[in-house]
Design an enzyme around this catalytic site. Structure first.
Site, PDB file in Angstrom:
ATOM      1  N   THR A 153      25.990  61.426  77.459  1.00  0.00           N
ATOM      2  CA  THR A 153      27.084  60.720  78.139  1.00  0.00           C
ATOM      3  C   THR A 153      28.155  60.335  77.121  1.00  0.00           C
ATOM      4  OG1 THR A 153      26.284  58.461  77.774  1.00  0.00           O
ATOM      5  CG2 THR A 153      25.311  59.681  79.632  1.00  0.00           C
ATOM      6  N   PHE A 167      31.701  51.444  55.401  1.00  0.00           N
ATOM      7  CA  PHE A 167      31.302  52.103  56.654  1.00  0.00           C
ATOM      8  C   PHE A 167      30.095  53.011  56.421  1.00  0.00           C
ATOM      9  CE2 PHE A 167      31.937  55.461  59.923  1.00  0.00           C
ATOM     10  CZ  PHE A 167      31.823  54.661  61.042  1.00  0.00           C
ATOM     11  N   ALA A 197      23.262  53.942  62.940  1.00  0.00           N
ATOM     12  CA  ALA A 197      23.162  55.360  63.291  1.00  0.00           C
ATOM     13  C   ALA A 197      23.437  55.498  64.790  1.00  0.00           C
ATOM     14  CB  ALA A 197      21.779  55.904  62.956  1.00  0.00           C
ATOM     15  N   VAL A 198      24.470  56.262  65.094  1.00  0.00           N
ATOM     16  CA  VAL A 198      24.771  56.565  66.492  1.00  0.00           C
ATOM     17  C   VAL A 198      24.531  58.060  66.681  1.00  0.00           C
ATOM     18  CG1 VAL A 198      26.358  56.145  68.397  1.00  0.00           C
ATOM     19  CG2 VAL A 198      26.637  54.877  66.262  1.00  0.00           C
ATOM     20  N   ILE A 199      23.623  58.376  67.565  1.00  0.00           N
ATOM     21  CA  ILE A 199      23.248  59.775  67.781  1.00  0.00           C
ATOM     22  C   ILE A 199      23.710  60.186  69.177  1.00  0.00           C
ATOM     23  CG2 ILE A 199      21.318  61.396  67.906  1.00  0.00           C
ATOM     24  CD1 ILE A 199      19.851  59.527  65.890  1.00  0.00           C
ATOM     25  N   PHE A 233      27.536  48.602  67.944  1.00  0.00           N
ATOM     26  CA  PHE A 233      28.629  47.914  68.639  1.00  0.00           C
ATOM     27  C   PHE A 233      28.766  46.477  68.131  1.00  0.00           C
ATOM     28  CE2 PHE A 233      30.723  45.746  72.187  1.00  0.00           C
ATOM     29  CZ  PHE A 233      31.732  46.648  72.501  1.00  0.00           C
ATOM     30  N   GLU A 234      27.669  45.881  67.671  1.00  0.00           N
ATOM     31  CA  GLU A 234      27.689  44.496  67.206  1.00  0.00           C
ATOM     32  C   GLU A 234      28.021  44.372  65.717  1.00  0.00           C
ATOM     33  OE1 GLU A 234      25.107  45.635  69.362  1.00  0.00           O
ATOM     34  OE2 GLU A 234      26.338  44.725  70.942  1.00  0.00           O
ATOM     35  N   HIS A 267      28.923  57.568  76.156  1.00  0.00           N
ATOM     36  CA  HIS A 267      28.575  56.303  75.497  1.00  0.00           C
ATOM     37  C   HIS A 267      28.752  56.398  73.983  1.00  0.00           C
ATOM     38  CE1 HIS A 267      26.640  52.374  75.440  1.00  0.00           C
ATOM     39  NE2 HIS A 267      25.837  52.786  74.471  1.00  0.00           N
TER      40      HIS A 267
HETATM   41  N1  INI Z   1      23.660  51.669  69.209  1.00  0.00           N
HETATM   42  C1  INI Z   1      23.486  52.317  68.038  1.00  0.00           C
HETATM   43  O1  INI Z   1      23.546  51.685  66.970  1.00  0.00           O
HETATM   44  N2  INI Z   1      23.224  53.652  68.016  1.00  0.00           N
HETATM   45  C2  INI Z   1      23.157  54.388  69.161  1.00  0.00           C
HETATM   46  O2  INI Z   1      22.904  55.626  69.088  1.00  0.00           O
HETATM   47  C3  INI Z   1      23.353  53.735  70.412  1.00  0.00           C
HETATM   48  N3  INI Z   1      23.262  54.476  71.643  1.00  0.00           N
HETATM   49  O3  INI Z   1      23.041  55.684  71.607  1.00  0.00           O
HETATM   50  O4  INI Z   1      23.381  53.922  72.723  1.00  0.00           O
HETATM   51  C4  INI Z   1      23.609  52.330  70.392  1.00  0.00           C
HETATM   52  N4  INI Z   1      23.817  51.668  71.550  1.00  0.00           N
HETATM   53  C5  INI Z   1      23.749  50.209  71.617  1.00  0.00           C
HETATM   54  C6  INI Z   1      25.071  49.537  71.285  1.00  0.00           C
HETATM   55  O5  INI Z   1      25.353  49.608  69.900  1.00  0.00           O
HETATM   56  C7  INI Z   1      25.031  48.040  71.664  1.00  0.00           C
HETATM   57  O6  INI Z   1      23.998  47.399  70.951  1.00  0.00           O
HETATM   58  C8  INI Z   1      24.813  47.831  73.170  1.00  0.00           C
HETATM   59  O7  INI Z   1      25.748  48.576  73.925  1.00  0.00           O
HETATM   60  C9  INI Z   1      25.000  46.321  73.516  1.00  0.00           C
HETATM   61  O8  INI Z   1      26.309  45.859  73.182  1.00  0.00           O
END
Ligand code: INI
Length: 159
Positions: free
Chosen positions: A89, A116, A83-85, A60-61, A91
């Site tokens: 939920t 990307f 990596a987003v797994i 997200f950052e 999320h």
């Molecule tokens: N961030 C990731 O990079 N990968 C993930 O799988 C993930 N999950 O699963 O929650 C994740 N969450 C954190 C998000 O990127 C932010 O750092 C957080 O929401 C604070 O802004």
């Protein structure tokens, strides 16, 4: 031989300054992408001193970090890794969408290649397969994508 192959065979990273920004979330996966990107950039002639690595908490950052790096004027391209797994939920979808949209926006707003390199997978096995496993290493691919995109943009300038 496809046109793509010709382009990738002639990559030259000499003199390029590349920023890598990596999410620390799932670092056991992202660390392999980061290492792959660094190794592949070096293989194509980018000097180690011209590769700068930064970290953010999660995907997200990545957009705000990419924006800062792009606006600094110190880099030719930014490679964003993460990596987003998928969990149980929604999320996953919010993080993926925000990250994808944000990185796209930075690239176009700043006229700078923002590559990307975010794995978006249903499970850990799919991520491992793309972080040096049976489906290669997304970080390596991103290194070549950055250099190939820069070469394409240069070719337009040279017209
Ligand atoms: N961030 C990731 O990079 N990968 C993930 O799988 C993930 N999950 O699963 O929650 C994740 N969450 C954190 C998000 O990127 C932010 O750092 C957080 O929401 C604070 O802004």
């Amino acid at each position: 031989m496809s046109d793509d192959r010709v382009m990738y065979d002639s990559l030259n990273g000499s003199g390029r300054k590349i920023a890598i920004v990596a999410g620390l979330f799932n670092d056991h996966i992202v660390g392999k992408l980061r290492a792959g990107a660094q190794a592949k950039l070096t293989e194509h002639g980018v000097a180690s001193a011209d590769i700068s690595v930064f970290h953010v908490p999660g995907c997200f950052e990545l957009p705000i970090a990419a924006q800062k790096l792009a606006r600094s004027g110190k880099f030719d391209a930014v490679i964003a890794l993460g990596a987003v797994i998928r969990g149980g939920t929604p999320h996953f979808d919010y993080v993926c969408n925000a990250c994808t949209d944000g990185l796209t926006r930075v690239a176009l707003d700043e006229s700078l290649p923002v590559v990307f390199g975010v794995l978006t997978t249903d499970d850990l096995a799919q991520a491992e397969a793309r972080a040096g496993g049976e489906h290669g290493n997304k970080g390596e691919d991103c290194a070549e994508t950055a250099l190939a995109t820069l070469a394409m943009l240069d070719s337009v300038d040279a017209l």
